[in-house]
Write a protein that holds these residues in place. Structure first.
Motif: not given
Length: 302
Positions: A273-278, A183-186
């Motif tokens: 994709p479920f845990l990616e950036r919004d 994931s790219n989400d912090p």
């Protein structure tokens, strides 16, 4: 030791979440969790990926449940046929027949889902697969050669050993959007790390030779033309473009061979994709909304 990590509320156990376990035919107990929806339109059975825990998906489970309103640590070789059988048994025993059944699987869970759909036609009315484990990257080696190597290692009794570059889970390896492979989400890239840090019983190490051997053989089976052509269930398939685990071209090929498959590609997404950036995750959830509205909502219960 069990404790709750210091995470924002949306990543914690949703209100009303129910825990349980299911005894399998070979004596194991499968841990499961359930979040009732106020106005459900389908019975969703979600299957996670390799080394994952239910807690990692609390946010996603909560979001999916809300959507109908708007429309030990080392991995052993897996017996995927048994997993598919357990999944079918779980579905038959713990879901109702009042609403359509929707199967959701990510990565290894997506491959297991395909096996279940092939072996138990009609059990589910539709399926949503997030980066299903079809084309595993093999460090530049041909897949057939890698399967030969993994089988050879297993026969020498070293199947329990980690593959090169892999190791047991360590709290020293803190994920960041730059280092994370999923994931790219912090915040979301650290979800599993947070839960593993808080609860030692959830921890699973990196792939072993034994696990890789069975995973490669499952992937070889589930990518065969005759296997995929025999699955009539409507499928929505998400493929990530920034992949270090899988080959996206395997998803494109599968989408062409499956009789009823809608492929959604996310070029900027890492493996989950479920845990990616919004920006990415919202597009994925919107695609799920459309798929459910078009392919699931009008189905009469069995």
């Amino acid at each position: 030791m069990t404790s709750i990590p210091a995470l924002p509320p949306r990543f914690r156990e949703p209100k009303g979440f129910v825990w349980g376990s299911l005894a399998t035919r070979d004596g194991a107990r499968l841990r499961w969790g359930h979040l009732p929806a106020k106005e459900p339109r389908a019975e969703c059975v979600m299957v996670g990926g390799f080394a994952e825990c239910i807690e990692k998906y609390f946010e996603t489970i909560g979001d999916l449940a809300a959507r109908p309103k708007r429309l030990p640590a080392r991995p052993r070789p897996r017996r995927f046929a048994r997993d598919a059988s357990d999944l079918a048994r779980f579905t038959e025993q713990l879901t109702t027949a009042r609403r359509p059944r929707l199967l959701i699987g990510h990565s290894m869970g997506g491959a297991t889902a395909l096996l279940c759909l092939r072996r138990y036609p009609g059990l589910f009315d539709a399926a949503i697969l997030s980066a299903p484990m079809l084309g595993i990257r093999t460090a530049g080696l041909p897949a057939a050669l890698m399967r030969y190597i993994t089988r050879l290692v297993r026969t020498t009794g070293l199947g329990i050993c980690y593959v090169p570059g892999a190791n047991r889970w360590s709290p020293d390896r803190i994920p960041t959007p730059e280092r994370s492979r999923v994931s790219n989400d912090p915040e979301r890239c650290r979800l599993q790390y947070a839960w593993f840090s808080a609860d030692t019983t959830l921890r699973v190490g990196a792939p072993t030779w034994g696990w890789l051997d069975t995973a490669l053989r499952l992937a070889a089976r589930t990518t065969k033309k005759e296997f995929l052509a025999g699955i009539d269930t409507p499928i929505l398939l998400a493929s990530a473009g920034v992949e270090t685990f899988l080959r996206p071209e395997a998803h494109r090929r599968a989408a062409q061979l499956l009789p009823d498959c809608t492929l959604v590609e996310f070029p900027e997404s890492k493996h989950e994709p479920f845990l990616e950036r919004d920006a990415i995750r919202d597009r994925w959830l919107a695609a799920i909304d459309r798929f459910i509205a078009e392919r699931v909502s009008g189905i009469s219960p069995k």
